[in-house]
Every structure is written in C-alpha cells, then in structure tokens.
Design an enzyme around this catalytic site. Structure first.
Site, short mmCIF file in Angstrom:
data_model
loop_
_atom_site.label_atom_id
_atom_site.label_comp_id
_atom_site.label_asym_id
_atom_site.label_seq_id
_atom_site.Cartn_x
_atom_site.Cartn_y
_atom_site.Cartn_z
N SER A 101 2.04 -7.37 132.80
CA SER A 101 2.18 -8.61 132.06
C SER A 101 1.43 -8.64 130.72
O SER A 101 1.71 -9.48 129.88
CB SER A 101 1.73 -9.80 132.90
OG SER A 101 0.33 -9.79 133.06
N LYS B 67 -5.10 -12.57 131.16
CA LYS B 67 -4.15 -13.15 130.20
C LYS B 67 -4.87 -13.43 128.89
O LYS B 67 -6.08 -13.36 128.78
CB LYS B 67 -3.55 -14.46 130.73
CG LYS B 67 -2.86 -14.36 132.07
CD LYS B 67 -1.59 -13.57 132.02
CE LYS B 67 -0.99 -13.50 133.43
NZ LYS B 67 0.04 -12.52 133.53
#
Length: 158
Positions: free
Chosen positions: A30, A70
């Site tokens: 991701s 993230k």
C-alpha cells in the site's frame, strides 16, 4: 581497552535505541513505491509525545490489532478530497512527489472534514491501499510513531 570501551558504547546505543525506537515490518504494497512489502523500518515512538503528526509524515498506527504504515495527508480542521487522482486539501491541489498521478486517473473521494484530535492517512499506492477513505480519520492517540528510516533492505536495494 579501546575495544572494550567501543563495545560498551555500541551496546549502550543499541539498548537506548531499543527503548526509543520500534522496528516495524511493512506487510503490504500500500505504500509503494516509497516502501515495499518486506521492508523493515525504524519508528520513533517519542515523535508525537509533545506534538501531533504533520502533513507528509509517514506514521505507524494501530488498526484493528495490526500496525499499519501510511502517510498523513491532512490534519485536524482540514477538508480533504481526491479529484481525478489529485489530492485536495482545503480546496487546493497538493503536490505529491512520491505519487505517480498517471496511475490515479478517475480516482475520486470526499470531500471530508478531519475532526479535532485526528489525522487523515493515505497509502502512496492509492489504488491498492486500505486507509482513511475506508476506516476514517485516525485518532492521534492511536499513532504509535513516525517512520525515521528504512533499514532493511538497504535504501535503494532492489
């Protein structure tokens, strides 16, 4: 004697680092191309004891019992959205050097308001990331720390 002193210093640095830094393994794609699955990171757990994450920080946080990595793209009070692949914060486009915008054509989200005490996080690999678009803003109290560096494989390693 010098060798003994050097060993003691190295051991002290390692122990102190273990108390202040967390080692985290990236489990998904991701965050590509910035980070790859299998990369190992050093995370500063003290980074936000006196402050809050800032836009652009790579953070590690608890999500459902697992640690996610993230990028913070918006902070409390911001309005965030994605318009045809372009990240918009407070109605203005954000330049994102780590993102290949050509891979994001046709991607839309929001706009959404980021509440007090939270941050909005996205993966750099937007098409293959579960992030704040799905689970909402992350409470600052759940942010474990800021990524300092990738230590394995070495930066630039294939």
């Amino acid at each position: 004697m010098r060798r003994a002193v050097a060993c003691v210093v190295v051991a002290a640095v390692f122990v102190a680092g273990s108390l202040l830094l967390e080692r985290v393994r990236v489990e998904s794609a991701s965050m590509e191309p910035t980070l790859r699955a299998g990369d190992h990171l050093l995370v500063d757990e003290r980074a936000y004891r006196r402050g809050t994450p800032r836009r652009g920080d790579l953070v590690v946080f608890d999500h459902g019992g697992s640690w996610l990595v993230k990028r913070v793209v918006a902070v409390a009070g911001d309005t965030v959205g994605i318009e045809d692949g372009v990240l918009m914060v407070d109605g203005r486009p954000v330049t994102e050097p780590a993102i290949d915008r050509r891979t994001l054509d046709g991607l839309y989200y929001g706009p959404a308001h980021v509440p007090h005490g939270t941050v909005f996080v996205l993966g750099d690999n937007r098409r293959h990331s579960v992030d704040s678009r799905q689970f909402g803003p992350v409470p600052v109290g759940e942010v474990r720390g800021r990524v300092l560096m990738r230590w394995w494989p070495r930066p630039g390693a294939p």
